[in-house]
Enzyme design. Structure first.
Site, PDB file in Angstrom:
ATOM      1  N   TYR A   1      39.567  46.973  32.348  1.00 24.17           N
ATOM      2  CA  TYR A   1      39.130  45.619  32.172  1.00 24.17           C
ATOM      3  C   TYR A   1      40.075  44.607  31.067  1.00 24.17           C
ATOM      4  CZ  TYR A   1      35.333  41.903  32.333  1.00 24.17           C
ATOM      5  OH  TYR A   1      34.334  41.197  32.557  1.00 24.17           O
TER       6      TYR A   1
ATOM      7  N   TYR B   1      30.321  40.966  30.215  1.00 20.74           N
ATOM      8  CA  TYR B   1      30.340  42.367  30.795  1.00 20.74           C
ATOM      9  C   TYR B   1      30.153  43.386  29.770  1.00 20.74           C
ATOM     10  CZ  TYR B   1      31.641  46.376  33.746  1.00 20.74           C
ATOM     11  OH  TYR B   1      31.856  47.446  34.267  1.00 20.74           O
TER      12      TYR B   1
HETATM   13  P1  NAI Z   1      34.419  33.408  39.883  1.00 19.98           P
HETATM   14  O1  NAI Z   1      35.913  33.672  40.255  1.00 19.98           O
HETATM   15  O2  NAI Z   1      33.800  32.924  41.161  1.00 19.98           O
HETATM   16  O3  NAI Z   1      34.184  32.452  38.725  1.00 19.98           O
HETATM   17  C1  NAI Z   1      35.144  32.395  37.705  1.00 19.98           C
HETATM   18  C2  NAI Z   1      35.160  30.800  37.626  1.00 19.98           C
HETATM   19  O4  NAI Z   1      35.901  30.458  36.256  1.00 19.98           O
HETATM   20  C3  NAI Z   1      35.906  30.011  38.563  1.00 19.98           C
HETATM   21  O5  NAI Z   1      35.067  29.028  39.365  1.00 19.98           O
HETATM   22  C4  NAI Z   1      36.944  29.428  37.911  1.00 19.98           C
HETATM   23  O6  NAI Z   1      37.538  28.308  38.584  1.00 19.98           O
HETATM   24  C5  NAI Z   1      36.592  29.384  36.940  1.00 19.98           C
HETATM   25  N1  NAI Z   1      37.689  29.006  35.753  1.00 19.98           N
HETATM   26  C6  NAI Z   1      38.736  29.570  35.482  1.00 19.98           C
HETATM   27  N2  NAI Z   1      39.591  28.887  34.718  1.00 19.98           N
HETATM   28  C7  NAI Z   1      38.880  27.851  34.209  1.00 19.98           C
HETATM   29  C8  NAI Z   1      39.257  26.668  33.381  1.00 19.98           C
HETATM   30  N3  NAI Z   1      40.338  26.459  32.813  1.00 19.98           N
HETATM   31  N4  NAI Z   1      38.242  25.727  33.176  1.00 19.98           N
HETATM   32  C9  NAI Z   1      37.174  25.504  34.087  1.00 19.98           C
HETATM   33  N5  NAI Z   1      36.899  26.841  34.999  1.00 19.98           N
HETATM   34  C10 NAI Z   1      37.754  27.741  35.061  1.00 19.98           C
HETATM   35  O7  NAI Z   1      33.686  34.896  39.537  1.00 19.98           O
HETATM   36  P2  NAI Z   1      32.440  35.320  38.993  1.00 19.98           P
HETATM   37  O8  NAI Z   1      32.454  36.642  38.934  1.00 19.98           O
HETATM   38  O9  NAI Z   1      31.308  34.455  39.761  1.00 19.98           O
HETATM   39  O10 NAI Z   1      32.532  34.915  37.467  1.00 19.98           O
HETATM   40  C11 NAI Z   1      31.813  34.200  36.726  1.00 19.98           C
HETATM   41  C12 NAI Z   1      31.437  34.859  35.380  1.00 19.98           C
HETATM   42  O11 NAI Z   1      30.830  36.223  35.453  1.00 19.98           O
HETATM   43  C13 NAI Z   1      33.001  35.219  34.409  1.00 19.98           C
HETATM   44  O12 NAI Z   1      32.657  34.864  33.284  1.00 19.98           O
HETATM   45  C14 NAI Z   1      33.144  36.639  34.757  1.00 19.98           C
HETATM   46  O13 NAI Z   1      33.865  37.448  33.652  1.00 19.98           O
HETATM   47  C15 NAI Z   1      31.512  37.155  34.583  1.00 19.98           C
HETATM   48  N6  NAI Z   1      31.198  38.618  35.037  1.00 19.98           N
HETATM   49  C16 NAI Z   1      31.557  38.772  36.421  1.00 19.98           C
HETATM   50  C17 NAI Z   1      31.346  40.205  36.629  1.00 19.98           C
HETATM   51  C18 NAI Z   1      31.893  40.518  38.093  1.00 19.98           C
HETATM   52  O14 NAI Z   1      31.960  41.700  38.465  1.00 19.98           O
HETATM   53  N7  NAI Z   1      32.068  39.655  39.048  1.00 19.98           N
HETATM   54  C19 NAI Z   1      30.665  41.014  35.881  1.00 19.98           C
HETATM   55  C20 NAI Z   1      30.195  40.422  34.574  1.00 19.98           C
HETATM   56  C21 NAI Z   1      30.555  39.306  34.097  1.00 19.98           C
END
Ligand code: NAI
Length: 272
Positions: free
Chosen positions: A161, A151
């Site tokens: 953030y 991000y």
């Molecule tokens: P999400 O909550 O669906 O995905 C995050 C994932 O990380 C989850 O599946 C969770 O179980 C996993 N996770 C957390 N701790 C973990 C661990 N110890 N071991 C393995 N997996 C673990 O949310 P999203 O938004 O799809 O996030 C995916 C990526 O996108 C992240 O890196 C987030 O920072 C990034 N991102 C998200 C944005 C947003 O606005 N949603 C914007 C820009 C980047």
């Protein structure tokens, strides 16, 4: 619509929690484009989430539990993946992030350092762990492609953030440094996609996220990029059409990153 961009390719998708997850949409798109995948998430997320449903939809993809902070789990994930495919993988999506300081609403200036370490371990160092383990086991094929999600708070200040801004800066640095190492060793490319704010479980944890999404939308000439569009972009980076792109942070944000201010934002402010 499929273009068979990933026909014959095999990959690992980290981080599909529920159908809002960027990783969920990416898994679906990769399979539509002809790939075979393995799904992985933290054991606790597998118990809470609905990943089995996604696995079925993705031609019964194996679901392998792995906590990204555990080297043992990541080794096990690669061992099982290599056994399943009978070969290395061509792509990896790292779509993992978590900060307890964000979740608990602890202000940046008062961050708890145990929580901060945990945020870096899960959200950034995990990419190093995944790449180092893959390299040790020679688990990524020549000209493979690795994408991690980031991000713009890595470059500019978005106060709410919190420590995830620092985590993303570290993630992007690991992308560059490991991108060099894996590039010279095996032509493996490593990039980050810097995505628009997106309504997912991780996204919604950030304070004032709803207002922030609408601000970003007004600032971006094309509007915010959706999770589905992020999946499309990721597919191109996994495909052979982007073989010479590596060590980059690629903005996928409808133009937000290069804006100063937009008429839509100014008009919304009113005269003082
Ligand atoms: P999400 O909550 O669906 O995905 C995050 C994932 O990380 C989850 O599946 C969770 O179980 C996993 N996770 C957390 N701790 C973990 C661990 N110890 N071991 C393995 N997996 C673990 O949310 P999203 O938004 O799809 O996030 C995916 C990526 O996108 C992240 O890196 C987030 O920072 C990034 N991102 C998200 C944005 C947003 O606005 N949603 C914007 C820009 C980047």
């Amino acid at each position: 619509m499929s273009h068979n961009l990933l026909k014959g390719k095999k990959g690992i998708i980290f981080g599909a929690l529920d159908e809002k997850s960027i990783a969920w949409k990416t898994a679906q798109r990769c399979v539509q484009e002809g790939a075979e995948i393995v799904l992985t998430n933290a054991p606790v997320a597998l118990r809470m989430g609905t990943i089995r449903q996604l696995a079925e939809e993705c031609n019964n993809a194996p679901v392998i539990p792995a906590d990204v902070t555990s080297s043992e789990d990541i080794e096990g994930l690669f061992d099982q993946t290599l056994e399943h495919f009978g070969s290395g993988v061509d792509f990896i999506l790292h779509s993992v992030g978590m900060s307890i300081n964000v979740r608990k609403g602890i202000p940046y200036t008062e961050n708890n350092y145990d929580f901060m370490h945990k945020a870096f371990d899960i959200s950034s160092i995990s990419l190093h762990r995944v790449l180092a383990t893959a390299m040790k086991k020679d688990a990524i094929n020549e000209w493979g492609s690795v994408v991690a999600l980031t991000y713009i708070a890595a470059q500019r200040v978005f106060p709410d953030y919190n420590d995830m801004a620092d985590a993303k800066a570290l993630l992007e640095s690991i992308t560059r440094n490991f991108g060099y190492q894996y590039g010279i060793k095996k032509h493996v490319r490593v990039n980050t996609i810097s995505q628009s704010p997106t309504q997912t479980t991780a996204g919604s944890g950030v304070k004032g996220f709803g207002d922030f999404i609408s601000y970003a939308d007004k600032m971006s000439p094309l509007g915010n990029a959706t999770a589905d569009q992020c999946a499309d972009y990721t597919v191109t980076l996994f495909s052979d059409l982007t073989k010479m792109v590596t060590m980059q942070n690629l903005f996928h944000d409808g133009g937000f990153s290069f804006m100063g201010v937009s008429e839509a934002v100014i008009n919304g402010m009113g005269e003082k």
